[in-house]
Design a protein around this motif. Structure first.
Motif, PDB file in Angstrom:
ATOM      1  N   GLY A  33      49.225  34.899  39.371  1.00 48.04           N
ATOM      2  CA  GLY A  33      47.937  34.655  39.993  1.00 48.04           C
ATOM      3  C   GLY A  33      48.035  34.703  41.506  1.00 48.04           C
ATOM      4  O   GLY A  33      49.107  34.878  42.082  1.00 48.04           O
ATOM      5  N   VAL A  34      46.877  34.558  42.151  1.00 40.92           N
ATOM      6  CA  VAL A  34      46.769  34.616  43.605  1.00 40.92           C
ATOM      7  C   VAL A  34      45.870  33.473  44.048  1.00 40.92           C
ATOM      8  O   VAL A  34      44.869  33.175  43.405  1.00 40.92           O
ATOM      9  CB  VAL A  34      46.170  35.965  44.055  1.00 40.92           C
ATOM     10  CG1 VAL A  34      46.095  36.060  45.566  1.00 40.92           C
ATOM     11  CG2 VAL A  34      46.952  37.143  43.485  1.00 40.92           C
ATOM     12  N   SER A  35      46.212  32.846  45.166  1.00 42.45           N
ATOM     13  CA  SER A  35      45.373  31.743  45.658  1.00 42.45           C
ATOM     14  C   SER A  35      44.039  32.291  46.154  1.00 42.45           C
ATOM     15  O   SER A  35      43.951  33.425  46.648  1.00 42.45           O
ATOM     16  CB  SER A  35      46.079  30.991  46.785  1.00 42.45           C
ATOM     17  OG  SER A  35      46.096  31.768  47.962  1.00 42.45           O
ATOM     18  N   LEU A  55      33.226  32.601  36.173  1.00 40.89           N
ATOM     19  CA  LEU A  55      32.108  32.226  35.300  1.00 40.89           C
ATOM     20  C   LEU A  55      31.881  33.250  34.184  1.00 40.89           C
ATOM     21  O   LEU A  55      31.471  32.889  33.087  1.00 40.89           O
ATOM     22  CB  LEU A  55      30.828  32.052  36.123  1.00 40.89           C
ATOM     23  CG  LEU A  55      30.806  30.831  37.023  1.00 40.89           C
ATOM     24  CD1 LEU A  55      29.576  30.852  37.923  1.00 40.89           C
ATOM     25  CD2 LEU A  55      30.850  29.552  36.201  1.00 40.89           C
ATOM     26  N   ALA A  56      32.180  34.515  34.463  1.00 44.84           N
ATOM     27  CA  ALA A  56      32.021  35.565  33.451  1.00 44.84           C
ATOM     28  C   ALA A  56      33.184  35.591  32.464  1.00 44.84           C
ATOM     29  O   ALA A  56      33.161  36.352  31.504  1.00 44.84           O
ATOM     30  CB  ALA A  56      31.887  36.929  34.135  1.00 44.84           C
ATOM     31  N   GLY A  57      34.218  34.766  32.705  1.00 48.19           N
ATOM     32  CA  GLY A  57      35.368  34.727  31.803  1.00 48.19           C
ATOM     33  C   GLY A  57      36.379  35.837  32.058  1.00 48.19           C
ATOM     34  O   GLY A  57      37.261  36.077  31.239  1.00 48.19           O
ATOM     35  N   LEU A  58      36.256  36.521  33.199  1.00 45.59           N
ATOM     36  CA  LEU A  58      37.155  37.626  33.515  1.00 45.59           C
ATOM     37  C   LEU A  58      38.372  37.157  34.301  1.00 45.59           C
ATOM     38  O   LEU A  58      39.371  37.868  34.393  1.00 45.59           O
ATOM     39  CB  LEU A  58      36.405  38.702  34.290  1.00 45.59           C
ATOM     40  CG  LEU A  58      35.193  39.274  33.549  1.00 45.59           C
ATOM     41  CD1 LEU A  58      34.393  40.183  34.468  1.00 45.59           C
ATOM     42  CD2 LEU A  58      35.624  40.009  32.297  1.00 45.59           C
ATOM     43  N   ALA A  59      38.279  35.973  34.870  1.00 50.16           N
ATOM     44  CA  ALA A  59      39.382  35.360  35.604  1.00 50.16           C
ATOM     45  C   ALA A  59      39.345  33.867  35.314  1.00 50.16           C
ATOM     46  O   ALA A  59      38.337  33.344  34.832  1.00 50.16           O
ATOM     47  CB  ALA A  59      39.256  35.626  37.103  1.00 50.16           C
ATOM     48  N   MET A  60      40.454  33.189  35.605  1.00 51.72           N
ATOM     49  CA  MET A  60      40.512  31.743  35.394  1.00 51.72           C
ATOM     50  C   MET A  60      41.296  31.101  36.536  1.00 51.72           C
ATOM     51  O   MET A  60      42.120  31.757  37.175  1.00 51.72           O
ATOM     52  CB  MET A  60      41.154  31.401  34.060  1.00 51.72           C
ATOM     53  CG  MET A  60      42.596  31.804  33.949  1.00 51.72           C
ATOM     54  SD  MET A  60      43.243  31.365  32.326  1.00 51.72           S
ATOM     55  CE  MET A  60      44.696  32.376  32.266  1.00 51.72           C
ATOM     56  N   VAL A  61      41.024  29.838  36.771  1.00 49.60           N
ATOM     57  CA  VAL A  61      41.759  29.087  37.786  1.00 49.60           C
ATOM     58  C   VAL A  61      42.809  28.257  37.064  1.00 49.60           C
ATOM     59  O   VAL A  61      42.497  27.519  36.123  1.00 49.60           O
ATOM     60  CB  VAL A  61      40.821  28.173  38.601  1.00 49.60           C
ATOM     61  CG1 VAL A  61      41.614  27.355  39.609  1.00 49.60           C
ATOM     62  CG2 VAL A  61      39.755  29.004  39.306  1.00 49.60           C
ATOM     63  N   VAL A  62      44.052  28.396  37.499  1.00 52.37           N
ATOM     64  CA  VAL A  62      45.170  27.661  36.909  1.00 52.37           C
ATOM     65  C   VAL A  62      45.715  26.723  37.982  1.00 52.37           C
ATOM     66  O   VAL A  62      45.986  27.146  39.101  1.00 52.37           O
ATOM     67  CB  VAL A  62      46.275  28.624  36.428  1.00 52.37           C
ATOM     68  CG1 VAL A  62      47.455  27.862  35.875  1.00 52.37           C
ATOM     69  CG2 VAL A  62      45.715  29.585  35.396  1.00 52.37           C
ATOM     70  N   ILE A  79      44.204  31.939  41.004  1.00 51.12           N
ATOM     71  CA  ILE A  79      43.256  32.654  40.149  1.00 51.12           C
ATOM     72  C   ILE A  79      44.043  33.731  39.414  1.00 51.12           C
ATOM     73  O   ILE A  79      44.804  34.487  40.024  1.00 51.12           O
ATOM     74  CB  ILE A  79      42.114  33.266  40.975  1.00 51.12           C
ATOM     75  CG1 ILE A  79      41.364  32.166  41.726  1.00 51.12           C
ATOM     76  CG2 ILE A  79      41.166  34.058  40.074  1.00 51.12           C
ATOM     77  CD1 ILE A  79      40.289  32.663  42.653  1.00 51.12           C
ATOM     78  N   ARG A  80      43.872  33.765  38.095  1.00 50.04           N
ATOM     79  CA  ARG A  80      44.547  34.760  37.255  1.00 50.04           C
ATOM     80  C   ARG A  80      43.517  35.535  36.454  1.00 50.04           C
ATOM     81  O   ARG A  80      42.470  35.008  36.095  1.00 50.04           O
ATOM     82  CB  ARG A  80      45.497  34.086  36.267  1.00 50.04           C
ATOM     83  CG  ARG A  80      46.673  33.425  36.913  1.00 50.04           C
ATOM     84  CD  ARG A  80      47.587  32.846  35.867  1.00 50.04           C
ATOM     85  NE  ARG A  80      48.676  32.106  36.510  1.00 50.04           N
ATOM     86  CZ  ARG A  80      49.485  31.300  35.881  1.00 50.04           C
ATOM     87  NH1 ARG A  80      49.355  31.104  34.586  1.00 50.04           N
ATOM     88  NH2 ARG A  80      50.439  30.672  36.536  1.00 50.04           N
ATOM     89  N   VAL A  81      43.850  36.752  36.140  1.00 52.88           N
ATOM     90  CA  VAL A  81      42.983  37.567  35.292  1.00 52.88           C
ATOM     91  C   VAL A  81      43.139  37.083  33.850  1.00 52.88           C
ATOM     92  O   VAL A  81      44.220  36.653  33.439  1.00 52.88           O
ATOM     93  CB  VAL A  81      43.310  39.072  35.446  1.00 52.88           C
ATOM     94  CG1 VAL A  81      44.659  39.408  34.845  1.00 52.88           C
ATOM     95  CG2 VAL A  81      42.229  39.940  34.848  1.00 52.88           C
TER      96      VAL A  81
END
Length: 91
Positions: A33-35, A55-62, A79-81
């Motif tokens: 992921g990337v900050s 929000l679209a479910g295409l990325a997530m915050v870890v 943020i990760r895909v």
């Protein structure tokens, strides 16, 4: 399942489709992921567009917790895909 398409009349800003694909490609190339700060400050993405991908479910915050010297704990968010984001990008 969400897919990107440069549809007319969606209320998207000009170039937003291209920016979303560019962000997803960058996230797909970064397995850990990337900050958000890196994506916004260095690469010029808007925080609103990144939030839209989440929000679209295409990325997530870890969120990860790291231990630093002297007992300091640091919270790192990246943020990760998602799999859906990869499918939308590969589309």
């Amino acid at each position: 399942m969400p897919r990107f398409s440069p549809e007319q009349g969606t209320g998207r800003k000009p170039g937003q489709y291209r920016e979303q694909r560019r962000a997803l490609k960058m996230l797909a190339d970064a397995p850990r992921g990337v900050s958000e700060e890196m994506l916004v400050v260095v690469h010029g993405f808007s925080a609103e567009m990144l939030a839209g991908l989440v929000l679209a479910g295409l990325a997530m915050v870890v969120t990860e917790t790291k231990s630093a010297p002297r007992g300091v704990t640091i919270k790192v968010e990246r943020i990760r895909v998602t799999d859906a984001g990869r499918r939308a990008f590969d589309g």
